[in-house]
Enzyme design. Structure first.
Site, PDB file in Angstrom:
ATOM      1  N   ILE A  12      51.236  50.480  31.611  1.00  0.00           N
ATOM      2  CA  ILE A  12      51.223  51.801  32.245  1.00  0.00           C
ATOM      3  C   ILE A  12      52.567  52.103  32.887  1.00  0.00           C
ATOM      4  O   ILE A  12      53.105  53.212  32.775  1.00  0.00           O
ATOM      5  CB  ILE A  12      50.094  51.897  33.284  1.00  0.00           C
ATOM      6  CG1 ILE A  12      48.739  51.617  32.626  1.00  0.00           C
ATOM      7  CG2 ILE A  12      50.082  53.276  33.948  1.00  0.00           C
ATOM      8  CD1 ILE A  12      47.584  51.466  33.609  1.00  0.00           C
ATOM      9  N   LEU A  33      57.984  40.147  34.405  1.00  0.00           N
ATOM     10  CA  LEU A  33      57.712  39.923  32.978  1.00  0.00           C
ATOM     11  C   LEU A  33      56.584  38.914  32.737  1.00  0.00           C
ATOM     12  O   LEU A  33      56.540  38.268  31.689  1.00  0.00           O
ATOM     13  CB  LEU A  33      58.991  39.470  32.245  1.00  0.00           C
ATOM     14  CG  LEU A  33      60.170  40.445  32.299  1.00  0.00           C
ATOM     15  CD1 LEU A  33      61.355  39.895  31.508  1.00  0.00           C
ATOM     16  CD2 LEU A  33      59.766  41.818  31.765  1.00  0.00           C
ATOM     17  N   ILE A  52      57.272  40.511  43.026  1.00  0.00           N
ATOM     18  CA  ILE A  52      57.117  41.394  44.179  1.00  0.00           C
ATOM     19  C   ILE A  52      56.929  40.638  45.495  1.00  0.00           C
ATOM     20  O   ILE A  52      57.173  41.179  46.567  1.00  0.00           O
ATOM     21  CB  ILE A  52      55.948  42.386  44.001  1.00  0.00           C
ATOM     22  CG1 ILE A  52      54.613  41.634  43.816  1.00  0.00           C
ATOM     23  CG2 ILE A  52      56.228  43.342  42.861  1.00  0.00           C
ATOM     24  CD1 ILE A  52      53.388  42.544  43.821  1.00  0.00           C
ATOM     25  N   ALA A  74      50.891  43.963  39.385  1.00  0.00           N
ATOM     26  CA  ALA A  74      49.704  43.324  39.957  1.00  0.00           C
ATOM     27  C   ALA A  74      49.271  42.150  39.088  1.00  0.00           C
ATOM     28  O   ALA A  74      49.652  42.047  37.919  1.00  0.00           O
ATOM     29  CB  ALA A  74      48.553  44.322  40.069  1.00  0.00           C
ATOM     30  N   TYR A 141      39.766  40.072  42.566  1.00  0.00           N
ATOM     31  CA  TYR A 141      40.705  41.118  42.117  1.00  0.00           C
ATOM     32  C   TYR A 141      40.350  42.458  42.743  1.00  0.00           C
ATOM     33  O   TYR A 141      41.211  43.155  43.295  1.00  0.00           O
ATOM     34  CB  TYR A 141      40.681  41.217  40.589  1.00  0.00           C
ATOM     35  CG  TYR A 141      41.331  42.479  40.062  1.00  0.00           C
ATOM     36  CD1 TYR A 141      42.711  42.640  40.099  1.00  0.00           C
ATOM     37  CD2 TYR A 141      40.555  43.525  39.546  1.00  0.00           C
ATOM     38  CE1 TYR A 141      43.308  43.809  39.632  1.00  0.00           C
ATOM     39  CE2 TYR A 141      41.138  44.676  39.075  1.00  0.00           C
ATOM     40  CZ  TYR A 141      42.511  44.823  39.124  1.00  0.00           C
ATOM     41  OH  TYR A 141      43.086  45.982  38.667  1.00  0.00           O
ATOM     42  N   LYS A 145      42.499  44.764  45.587  1.00  0.00           N
ATOM     43  CA  LYS A 145      42.890  46.169  45.419  1.00  0.00           C
ATOM     44  C   LYS A 145      42.434  47.018  46.613  1.00  0.00           C
ATOM     45  O   LYS A 145      43.181  47.863  47.112  1.00  0.00           O
ATOM     46  CB  LYS A 145      42.303  46.730  44.115  1.00  0.00           C
ATOM     47  CG  LYS A 145      43.005  46.255  42.849  1.00  0.00           C
ATOM     48  CD  LYS A 145      44.412  46.828  42.762  1.00  0.00           C
ATOM     49  CE  LYS A 145      45.077  46.521  41.454  1.00  0.00           C
ATOM     50  NZ  LYS A 145      46.456  47.065  41.364  1.00  0.00           N
ATOM     51  N   VAL A 184      39.526  46.190  25.873  1.00  0.00           N
ATOM     52  CA  VAL A 184      38.841  45.889  24.631  1.00  0.00           C
ATOM     53  C   VAL A 184      39.492  46.605  23.445  1.00  0.00           C
ATOM     54  O   VAL A 184      39.511  46.073  22.326  1.00  0.00           O
ATOM     55  CB  VAL A 184      37.341  46.247  24.754  1.00  0.00           C
ATOM     56  CG1 VAL A 184      37.146  47.756  24.896  1.00  0.00           C
ATOM     57  CG2 VAL A 184      36.553  45.704  23.586  1.00  0.00           C
ATOM     58  N   ILE A 200      32.188  41.087  19.914  1.00  0.00           N
ATOM     59  CA  ILE A 200      31.705  41.926  21.004  1.00  0.00           C
ATOM     60  C   ILE A 200      30.931  41.058  21.985  1.00  0.00           C
ATOM     61  O   ILE A 200      30.002  40.342  21.594  1.00  0.00           O
ATOM     62  CB  ILE A 200      30.802  43.051  20.460  1.00  0.00           C
ATOM     63  CG1 ILE A 200      31.591  43.951  19.498  1.00  0.00           C
ATOM     64  CG2 ILE A 200      30.205  43.872  21.601  1.00  0.00           C
ATOM     65  CD1 ILE A 200      30.728  44.937  18.723  1.00  0.00           C
TER      66      ILE A 200
END
Length: 308
Positions: A12, A33, A52, A74, A141, A145, A184, A200
């Site tokens: 993103i 990375l 970070i 993150a 996790y 957040k 997925v 699946i």
């Protein structure tokens, strides 16, 4: 304006970098990375290969003269967070505090944070989830957040750092890393393009809200341009099963694959879908890429990479 994108070599983040460059802003990237790729960073952009949580990252922020920070970096693997909650907290919470302290000292005007619209809410009490829903994360996790969201409130109220929180649904699209804790869509396409049968998890009837990366970037851009502060869901309001995702992708391969199911993932949410009414009302944002179009665009990108 001068902008720093943490995680700007990743999925993103790299798209946000492209959008900011296209708008003629001065953009720099900070990324260790761990899941991103240096080739995602455009030529000529200042790139800091840094974690970070390190003091060096704080120095970069403190000395950078940035107007805005898009914080995309993150630890995103839910399973890793369960296996090692302390490491997850160190990266996602302590690492972010490291940046926030430096941002306050250097008078950053706006801090835009990528939060989670699935893991942050936990098991929904109603559908679709809106921003008033209780925050009851069920993984380290998700907890990390939401903890950062609380720290952002503190830094805004006490230190005057303007903050915006974007709670993403399940983002998919070009440049998504198909390894590790990938979506997925990326996992299935990577397998299918190598003529391997995707598996699946469980019955495939678990639902998610799949939002195309370009729409997520548009949400970031609108928040950046309009300078409103608060928490906003970024999703489509549409519930899609994993089986449906598989069937659409399979059409791109002339339906040569069949549904094959494996063990269900322990603790996996059964349903998740977000309301985007708040961000629509305040910014005019809404998703513009329908699922079928987005999946085809993603398929085309993965195919082009495989053929190189």
């Amino acid at each position: 304006m001068k902008i720093l994108v943490t995680g700007g070599a990743g999925f993103i983040g790299s798209h946000i970098v492209d959008a900011m460059i296209h708008s003629n802003h001065q953009v720099e990237v900070l990324d260790n990375l761990s899941t991103g790729f240096a080739h995602n960073v455009p030529t000529g952009i200042t790139f800091f290969n840094e974690d970070i949580g390190n003091p060096a990252a704080a120095e970069i922020v403190q000395n950078g003269g940035y107007d805005t920070i898009f914080h995309q970096a993150a630890q995103i693997d839910v399973r890793k967070s369960v296996q090692n909650p302390a490491e997850d907290a160190h990266i996602n919470i302590i690492g972010t505090i490291n940046l926030l302290e430096a941002a306050v000292k250097s008078r950053v005007q706006h801090f835009i944070f990528a939060s989670s619209g699935g893991a942050g809410y936990g098991e929904p009490d109603y559908y679709p989830l809106d921003e008033k829903h209780l925050l009851n994360p069920l993984s380290p996790y998700g907890i990390s957040k939401i903890a950062v969201e609380k720290y952002l409130h503190y830094y805004q109220e006490v230190h005057g750092l303007k903050t915006t929180i974007l709670r993403y649904a399940n983002v998919y699209g070009p440049r998504q890393n198909p390894h590790g804790e990938a979506g997925v869509v990326a996992i299935f396409l990577n397998k299918m393009l190598q003529n391997q049968q995707p598996l699946i998890n469980g019955d495939g009837k678990q639902t998610r809200d799949y939002v195309y990366v370009a729409d997520v970037v548009n949400a970031n851009t609108m928040v950046f341009n309009n300078k409103k502060y608060g928490a906003y869901n970024v999703g489509t309001g549409r519930e899609i099963t994993v089986n449906e995702i598989f069937e659409v992708l399979n059409t791109f391969f002339e339906n040569k694959f069949s549904q094959q199911h494996g063990q269900a993932k322990s603790g996996e949410q059964r349903r998740s879908v977000l309301s985007y009414q708040k961000i629509k009302q305040e910014f005019g944002w809404e998703p513009t890429i329908d699922l079928e179009t987005g999946l085809y665009k993603t398929y085309q990108w993965f195919a082009s990479v495989q053929n190189k």
